[in-house]
Scaffold this active site. Structure first.
Site, mmCIF file in Angstrom:
data_model
loop_
_atom_site.group_PDB
_atom_site.id
_atom_site.type_symbol
_atom_site.label_atom_id
_atom_site.label_comp_id
_atom_site.label_asym_id
_atom_site.label_seq_id
_atom_site.Cartn_x
_atom_site.Cartn_y
_atom_site.Cartn_z
ATOM 1 N N GLU A 1 45.389 44.403 38.064
ATOM 2 C CA GLU A 1 44.361 44.399 39.099
ATOM 3 C C GLU A 1 43.384 43.225 39.000
ATOM 4 O OE1 GLU A 1 44.376 49.180 40.076
ATOM 5 O OE2 GLU A 1 42.576 48.311 39.174
ATOM 6 N N GLU B 1 50.556 52.292 39.660
ATOM 7 C CA GLU B 1 49.516 53.311 39.574
ATOM 8 C C GLU B 1 49.402 54.004 40.916
ATOM 9 O OE1 GLU B 1 45.607 52.185 38.216
ATOM 10 O OE2 GLU B 1 46.409 50.885 36.640
#
Length: 445
Positions: A170, A355
């Protein structure tokens, strides 16, 4: 009793189902001679983390990892996504190596293989050695080489047993959330620091891939997070607001990695802060990806904020149910991003949902039962959309649920629970939730 409506048989036979965690959130940073990370110092500063919580003990995965790996195996999963802590392996950031740190991760990887679980490694999931903070952290262009060196140290020890490796988790959180919004460590709110960190991180990614491939490693990628951006209405101002949010959150990194450019709408505001001749770095940044990780949780409804500084948008009120994080539940977004990436950016590059999950106020009932029925519905709805994307030709190869267990949820401390396994933070007892049992049944057929 809630249960999945989607079937394991709807997915390819070689489709990976796993769970994911991150080092600082579960391990316990005080153990094994780990150095301080900037999350340790950030959490030690008042008002940064809810209740003054930190990751010094977390879930004590450092000592309890065999029990945790057993839970993954017993749940029927075949893969585990985890991260190594830079501060654990190089306590001073560069230079000397903490062999206890590398030994821990070697035990972990070997423990996974013993249980027939595939190790999916993330090299950086936010725990920058605090020693780098005094040197500017991600603002310092030298971090490109520091990260490459660290990556080689880890992979030269573990790489022969790793199924796939991601450089970063991320980048939007590492840069924008942490240097512009100031919500995560290092807690800056500075547009120049943000722009420098974005470019340096991307250079670090490309440089590390070059070094790792030169060392003979393969199956290398990166994990990006995506939020669906929707305008509050069809007005031009609100559509532009949603497009700007989409450029920052969704297009910025994937465009740099695959098309050697930054979104034009962002350059109008950020280009003045980029290094001179920054365009020359794109050949390094845009290294071939063997796979791409996709993290997806929610959508944002955007409206214009006409009198605000860049970026002149704000969240509007959405109408969908929300998780305990206040995030809207919008399963269709995961289908959108998988097909959008496949059609516009990644072609036949394998995609993994690295995720996906939800926070809920889970409690252990009598007889040790945790009835997280909302989570079962959430996962089921998203798996349906993943299957839909596969049917449309998107090369999706796996799904990793976030997270294996409740853990330190960054600035939210221990108040938000994402796990398939409940953790009592007083006793550290693990209790599988109904969602864990549902996965076990789903995967047993």
């Amino acid at each position: 009793m809630a249960s999945f409506t989607v079937s394991r048989h709807q997915f390819p036979s070689d489709f990976e189902f796993g769970v994911a965690t991150a080092a600082y959130q579960i391990e316990g940073s005080r153990y094994g001679h780990a150095g301080l990370s900037h999350w340790d110092t950030f959490a030690a500063t008042p008002n940064n983390v809810l209740n003054g919580d930190d990751g010094s003990i977390a879930c004590d995965h450092y000592h309890r990892w065999p029990e945790d790996l057993d839970l993954i195996q017993e749940g029927g999963f075949n893969s585990y996504r985890f991260s190594t802590s830079w501060a654990r392996i190089q306590p001073e950031g560069k230079g000397s190596i903490n062999q206890q740190g590398l030994d821990f991760y070697e035990r972990l990887v070997d423990g996974l293989l013993t249980r027939n679980l595939k190790p999916y490694l993330t090299l950086y999931h936010w725990d920058l050695p605090a020693a780098f903070s005094n040197l500017g952290g991600w603002r310092n262009p030298d971090i490109v080489h520091w990260f490459s060196d660290y990556s080689q140290i880890v992979m030269n020890r573990l790489g022969d047993r790793i199924a796939a490796t991601a450089t970063f988790n991320e980048p939007w959180c590492i840069t924008w959330l942490s240097h512009f919004l100031g919500i995560h460590a290092p807690g800056l709110r500075d547009i120049q620091a943000t722009t420098m960190s974005i470019h340096n991180l991307l250079r670090a990614h490309g440089t590390a891939l070059q070094a790792l491939r030169a060392d003979g490693h393969n199956n290398l990628g990166i994990v990006l997070n995506f939020d669906y951006a929707q305008a509050a209405d069809e007005s031009e101002a609100n559509r532009k607001a949603a497009d700007l949010y989409d450029a920052i959150f969704n297009r910025l990194f994937i465009q740099a990695l695959t098309q050697k450019s930054y979104p034009t709408v962002l350059l109008a505001h950020l280009e003045r802060y980029l290094p001179k001749n920054y365009q020359q770095d794109f050949d390094t940044i845009a290294q071939p990806l063997d796979w791409l990780g996709v993290n997806y949780y929610t959508r944002h409804v955007l409206e214009a904020a006409p009198n605000a500084l860049f970026p002149a948008y704000q969240d509007a009120q959405g109408h969908l149910p929300k998780t305990d994080m206040g995030w809207e539940i919008y399963p269709e977004g995961i289908y959108h991003f998988l097909t959008w990436l496949h059609q516009n950016y990644t072609a036949q590059t394998p995609l993994y949902i690295t995720e996906n999950g939800m926070a809920a106020p889970d409690k252990v009932w009598e007889q040790g039962v945790v009835q997280d029925l909302d989570r079962i519905h959430y996962i089921d709805a998203h798996l349906q959309q993943v299957n839909r994307a596969i049917e449309q030709g998107a090369p999706v190869k796996g799904y990793f649920s976030w997270s294996l267990m409740d853990n330190f949820e960054w600035a939210a401390g221990y108040a938000k629970r994402f796990g398939l396994v409940h953790v009592d933070y007083e006793t550290l007892k693990r209790t599988p939730k109904a969602s864990w049992y549902e996965f076990k049944q789903f995967l047993s057929v």
